[in-house]
Design an enzyme around this catalytic site. Structure first.
Site, mmCIF file in Angstrom:
data_model
loop_
_atom_site.group_PDB
_atom_site.id
_atom_site.type_symbol
_atom_site.label_atom_id
_atom_site.label_comp_id
_atom_site.label_asym_id
_atom_site.label_seq_id
_atom_site.Cartn_x
_atom_site.Cartn_y
_atom_site.Cartn_z
ATOM 1 N N HIS A 1 -17.147 7.157 -7.888
ATOM 2 C CA HIS A 1 -17.509 5.809 -8.335
ATOM 3 C C HIS A 1 -16.960 5.523 -9.735
ATOM 4 C CE1 HIS A 1 -21.282 5.880 -5.481
ATOM 5 N NE2 HIS A 1 -20.137 5.772 -4.833
ATOM 6 N N SER B 1 -7.518 8.410 -2.511
ATOM 7 C CA SER B 1 -6.990 8.414 -1.149
ATOM 8 C C SER B 1 -5.770 7.496 -1.109
ATOM 9 C CB SER B 1 -8.034 7.942 -0.133
ATOM 10 O OG SER B 1 -8.452 6.621 -0.409
ATOM 11 N N ASN C 1 -3.931 5.415 1.719
ATOM 12 C CA ASN C 1 -3.879 4.918 3.098
ATOM 13 C C ASN C 1 -4.221 3.441 3.093
ATOM 14 O OD1 ASN C 1 -6.687 6.462 2.632
ATOM 15 N ND2 ASN C 1 -7.073 4.607 3.839
ATOM 16 N N GLU D 1 0.851 -1.197 0.000
ATOM 17 C CA GLU D 1 0.000 0.000 0.000
ATOM 18 C C GLU D 1 0.884 1.243 0.000
ATOM 19 O OE1 GLU D 1 -2.263 2.990 0.002
ATOM 20 O OE2 GLU D 1 -3.281 1.043 -0.131
ATOM 21 N N MET E 1 -10.150 3.788 -0.153
ATOM 22 C CA MET E 1 -11.354 4.594 0.013
ATOM 23 C C MET E 1 -12.337 3.968 0.998
ATOM 24 S SD MET E 1 -12.181 7.572 -1.240
ATOM 25 C CE MET E 1 -11.590 7.816 -2.916
ATOM 26 N N THR F 1 -19.218 -0.781 -5.055
ATOM 27 C CA THR F 1 -18.284 -1.563 -4.235
ATOM 28 C C THR F 1 -18.692 -3.026 -4.113
ATOM 29 O OG1 THR F 1 -17.700 0.409 -2.974
ATOM 30 C CG2 THR F 1 -17.136 -1.717 -1.991
#
Length: 520
Positions: A441, A118, A120, A41, A124, A487
């Site tokens: 999306h 994002s 992290n 990541e 998301m 998702t």
């Protein structure tokens, strides 16, 4: 959590740590327990367990710090706290995300001015709304006969329920008013209903929102063969002389050192923008890579419930407002190609008179997401002569709304006003259309196809055409135009592909064990 001392070789290298990448780790941990797995990541760990939703961080200062730490190169920029706030035309991201600094629009095109990402652990899924509706009609992928079963598997991994807000005092009222305006002529599965949400309640009544931590589950966290490496940029997928995926080149963002990690299988599950970026940077460039990019145009409105009083809306024991309206779902249909979410707003989006007390939970927000008219020319391209903040080829987005898109948007404007009046008293005369990219999306850029016909990037098993052993994951794999939150569908596709890898690995591992025994 491992330090960034990377292994020399693993069975499976996974790029990214969002819900689909985590689904691969979970299924492989369950169904190929002897396989070695390394997950990389680019961003830091911001929550615990790793990948947990930041909304579960109760301390506001710690939660804000986690969001800022997720904003990668955009950290420090001014953000908005409400999706509706971007209607002003200012380019601001939501907390936990960051925008492209340039290349998001070109003359004569609509572009995606608020396309966001994002960085992290958890991706998301550490910041999302956790809505997990099932696709319907033309949203569904027609060449996957096992799609319904896979969606059920995705429900399990994400922890989806429709009962999280059963006790909300206004939820039945909101759904009843919507149903009276919507349900006539619809099949039961397309009628107004509670929104399926990836959330559960603690024993004390508090909500716990699912992130990638829930998808990974104990099966992954307790798997001694699984390692997660944060702040690790995968700059290239390695391909051997036979054209097969052979591993990844990863750079430790703390030390700056690079390593090559060999792998039998590589899964790229960054997001719908960075997954094709990595393939491009690796010289893997199928004709459809980055193309058929689609977002969901979003219309928002607000209404005030009428006929309710403060006595109908008790406060929680600690003095904080309890959830009042729940989350209602108006499903997509081919005849009405938009998907609706109706939920309580924390505050009125327009100023109200000081002597006009607001009944807690009586202000509801309505949002309609529209299915895109898919176009091959809508795409994310990459500039080999320019680099982004991570040193990767810079993104260049080309995106237009067609006449059909504008027609659907106009229908959505009319429909959302009708629904707002059905629910209560609209707080404004006109709905707002959010800038392209606001839905978060994005889909289609590594799309799945039934055949290798030049219009898709990967097979029904998510394996990249002509690069055996390389799999792609995420919303970008979805080949259809959807209006519902993607998702659940993306996780379902990841489950299917992970099982294919597990089958191959299990056979290989068994043969290896047998060879070892015969050798001894």
């Amino acid at each position: 959590m491992s330090s960034n001392r990377y292994p020399d070789a693993v069975d499976v290298a996974i790029v990214g740590s969002g819900p689909t990448a985590s689904a691969y780790a979970r299924i492989l941990s369950e169904e190929a327990p002897g396989a070695t797995i390394a997950m990389f990541e680019v961003g830091p760990t911001v929550s615990y367990p790793p990948g947990a939703h930041v909304k579960n961080i109760e301390d506001a200062e710690r939660r804000s710090h986690a969001q800022r730490a997720s904003e990668g190169p955009g950290a420090g920029a001014e953000t908005v706290n409400s999706p509706g706030a971007v209607k002003s035309g200012e380019r601001r991201a939501r907390p936990g995300t960051y925008l492209l600094p340039d290349g998001y629009a070109f003359p004569g095109e609509d572009g995606l001015p608020v396309a966001a990402m994002s960085s992290n652990v958890g991706g998301m899924a550490a910041h999302w709304t956790a809505a997990c509706p099932r696709p319907g009609g033309k949203e569904r992928i027609p060449f996957l006969p096992d799609l319904e079963q896979l969606l059920g598997d995705a429900d399990r991994l994400l922890g989806v329920t429709t009962h999280a807000f059963d006790g909300a005092p206004f939820s039945d009222l909101v759904r009843a008013r919507l149903a009276a305006a919507v349900d006539a002529g619809r099949t039961p599965d397309a009628r107004v209903q509670p929104m399926p949400l990836a959330v559960h309640r603690r024993e004390d009544g508090g909500l716990v929102w699912s992130g990638s931590d829930v998808v990974m589950g104990d099966a992954t966290r307790e798997n001694p063969q699984f390692e997660l490496f944060d702040e690790s940029l995968v700059a290239r997928v390695l391909v051997d002389e036979d054209g097969r995926a052979a591993g990844v080149e990863v750079r430790d963002r703390r030390s700056g050192e690079s390593r090559q990690v060999a792998a039998r299988y590589v899964v790229v599950g960054a997001d719908a923008l960075r997954t094709p970026q990595l393939l491009w940077a690796s010289g893997i460039r199928p004709a459809a890579l980055g193309r058929y990019l689609n977002d969901q145009a979003q219309v928002v409105f607000a209404s005030r419930l009428h006929g309710v009083t403060a006595d109908d809306a008790p406060r929680a024991a600690d003095g904080a407002l309890s959830e009042q309206s729940g989350v209602a779902w108006v499903p997509y249909t081919d005849e009405a190609p938009f998907h609706g979410q109706i939920m309580q707003l924390d505050a009125s989006p327009v100023p109200l008179a000081e002597d006009d007390p607001v009944v807690p939970g009586s202000i509801v927000g309505l949002g309609l997401f529209c299915a895109k008219d898919l176009q091959r020319e809508d795409r994310v391209a990459f500039d080999d002569d320019a680099r982004d903040s991570y040193g990767m080829p810079a993104m260049r987005i080309h995106y237009r709304l067609t006449e059909r898109d504008h027609s659907v948007l106009e229908r959505a404007r009319q429909e959302i006003v009708r629904l707002g009046k059905a629910v209560g008293e609209p707080l404004d005369e006109r709905p707002f259309v959010l800038p392209p990219g606001a839905s978060l999306h994005y889909q289609g850029t590594t799309r799945m196809g039934e055949y290798d016909d030049g219009a898709s990037v990967c097979s029904p098993d998510s394996e990249v055409w002509d690069v055996p052993g390389l799999f792609v994951a995420g919303n970008g794999v979805i080949p259809t135009a959807t209006a519902c939150n993607p998702t659940l569908t993306a996780v379902a596709l990841a489950v299917r592909a992970a099982r294919k890898i597990a089958e191959k690995l299990t056979g290989t591992l068994l043969m290896s064990e047998l060879d070892n025994r015969l050798t001894k």
